[in-house]
Design a protein around this motif. Structure first.
Motif: not given
Length: 544
Positions: A159-165, A167-174, A176-184
């Motif tokens: 969640v912390d990394s998702l919020e940071a990315m 804000r930085k508009r790092q959509y490519g990293e977001v 992959n990360l978002l799907q993992g966070v939702v699964n967890v």
């Protein structure tokens, strides 16, 4: 006296030893014997008579008596032995019973000891099993706790990394990360009552909402909406050229941003078609008086070409409500065969009305834009009505200038060439109209066809029958077939007879071709409108 006592004793014994027939039968089966003394119906007199049948046989009576007495003594010994044996058996039985009772008591004691030991063993097993179950529960709970803590650590960090990315508009990293966070987060649905878990879930939802809003804003900024101006039909080429450029540019710059199965390029093209259809319908309603046949056919041709291009490029998987056209029926005669590359338009603008290739029957995009032109196809129908009227007038004028076919020439008695020209034009009109619409415009065109079939029959055929001297009003087929006698019989020259034969041949050709025309029109029109196509009246005219 002794004999009497023995006789009474014998009677008493007989009464005592009298057995029932069933018992006697059972004894005979168990102890079979041929001795007459063992028989139930033993008769002493008969037995004695058997032993001493004659007086001479009485000489050895002493021997017989001795044998019987010996047998009696043996029987007494046997009875005595059996009686004594039975006395000993009773004593042995009581002793065996006592021994058996003692053995049973001992066995009962052993069984009781075994049962006590079994109960103790069962209790011990239960205690061991209870301890094992406790250990299993402890292990399971410990494993679950460790896994949950790991998931919690991953969720908090994600969640912390998702919020940071975000804000930085790092959509490519977001992505992959978002799907993992939702699964967890799915593992914590049953723990939503815990405030900390609920807070993390709310932060994920807020990040998703913010991310969606932010991405939409970025796309709106990347695709600035230019003010759309509704151009007239003569600029329709520029519409389709613009969307083709936009689709190519989109695929090069942004195509990889979306999953391929979303079919985003096709969705953009379909949305463009819907908007274009609505806007063209509006502008044509506003400027309906300015629509000309040349301009209308130009717009329809360019639109259908664009729809064909879409069919080559896309599959139509996004057209959930779009109905696919049905495959046309196979032609059944030469007149019904469509020639590829053939089309017709106004006589003055053949380049604009030159037809495109017939649309593929499985084109899912057919009509997605061109359907908007259908309410204005009356302009095309009116134009064809005017062209056919001019064509009939030209046929009449040519007949007057060229005259009837002459006898002795190749044209004598043959079908009039104007008839073939008329049906060729009909065929071209039908093919072109069916490419524009298979609905009400086809019915309107059929009505125009009927009108000029009748005019051709009246003006070209009936109107050019030769006149006889007896019938100044003109010859009819009926009057021609009537038999007349003498001077009343109609007299015709060879050229007039040749003309009559040509008109008859032309009428026969028109009859057959009109029937084929009706069949082809029914194939081209929508099924619900087939019953409204009926050229029976025109066929009757040519038949008459």
């Amino acid at each position: 006296m002794m004999e009497e006592e023995e006789f009474e004793l014998a009677e008493d014994l007989e009464a005592i030893l009298h057995l029932t027939p069933e018992v006697q039968l059972a004894i005979e089966q168990v102890f079979p014997s041929q001795d007459p003394l063992d028989r139930a119906d033993f008769n002493a007199v008969e037995y004695i008579n058997t032993l001493f049948p004659t007086e001479q046989s009485l000489a050895n009576i002493d021997d017989v008596v001795n044998k019987i007495r010996l047998k009696i003594r043996r029987l007494d010994d046997n009875i005595r032995t059996v009686v004594r044996g039975q006395t000993n058996v009773g004593q042995d039985g009581r002793q065996a019973l006592e021994e058996a009772q003692i053995a049973i008591q001992q066995l009962f004691g052993k069984i009781k000891d075994i049962k006590d030991k079994a109960e103790k063993s069962e209790q011990m097993v239960k205690e061991i099993t209870r301890d094992i179950k406790q250990l299993d529960h402890a292990k399971r709970h410990l494993t679950t706790s460790i896994t949950t803590l790991n998931h919690l650590h991953m969720l908090a960090g994600g969640v912390d990394s998702l919020e940071a990315m975000t804000r930085k508009r790092q959509y490519g990293e977001v992505a992959n990360l978002l799907q993992g966070v939702v699964n967890v987060l799915e593992h914590f649905h049953k723990y939503m009552g815990i405030p900390q878990i609920r807070q993390l879930s709310e932060r994920v939802k807020a990040a998703q909402s913010e991310l969606g809003t932010q991405i939409l804003a970025d796309f709106e900024e990347a695709f600035p909406s230019q003010g759309s101006k509704v151009a007239w039909l003569d600029k329709i080429d520029r519409r389709y050229a613009w969307i083709k450029r936009q689709l190519v540019d989109y695929e090069e710059k942004y195509g990889r941003m979306f999953p391929e199965e979303w079919c985003m390029t096709e969705r953009i093209a379909v949305e463009f078609c819907h908007i274009t259809k609505v806007e063209l319908a509006k502008v044509m309603r506003t400027r309906a008086k300015e629509i000309e046949v040349k301009l209308l056919l130009f717009a329809i041709q360019r639109t259908t070409n664009f729809e064909g291009l879409l069919a080559k490029r896309f599959t139509g998987c996004t057209l959930t409500d779009q109905k696919r056209p049905e495959s046309p029926l196979d032609p059944t005669n030469p007149f019904l065969e469509d020639e590829p590359g053939e089309d017709v338009g106004t006589e003055k603008d053949e380049d604009l009305t030159k037809p495109r290739k017939p649309k593929a029957p499985d084109n899912p995009f057919h009509g997605i834009v061109s359907k908007c032109f259908e309410p204005h196809l009356y302009v095309y129908i009116e134009s064809q009505d005017k062209n056919l009227g001019e064509l009939i007038d030209r046929f009449v004028a040519d007949f007057r200038v060229q005259g009837p076919p002459k006898a002795g020439t190749d044209e004598g008695g043959a079908v009039l060439p104007s008839c073939a020209d008329l049906f060729v034009y009909y065929k071209k009109c039908m093919v072109q109209c069916s490419q524009l619409s298979t609905g009400e415009p086809m019915i309107a065109l059929t009505t125009v066809f009927q009108k000029f079939l009748r005019e051709y029959a009246w003006k070209i055929l009936s109107g050019n029958l030769p006149k006889s001297s007896s019938n100044s009003g003109g010859l009819t087929i009926t009057s021609l077939l009537k038999e007349k006698e003498g001077s009343e019989a109609a007299k015709f020259t060879v050229d007039e007879l040749c003309l009559i034969c040509s008109i008859l041949s032309t009428a026969e050709y028109c009859l057959a071709t009109t029937q084929q025309l009706e069949e082809k029109l029914k194939e081209k029109v929508d099924k619900v409108l087939m019953e409204r196509i009926n050229l029976t009246g025109e066929m009757d005219t040519f038949s008459t």
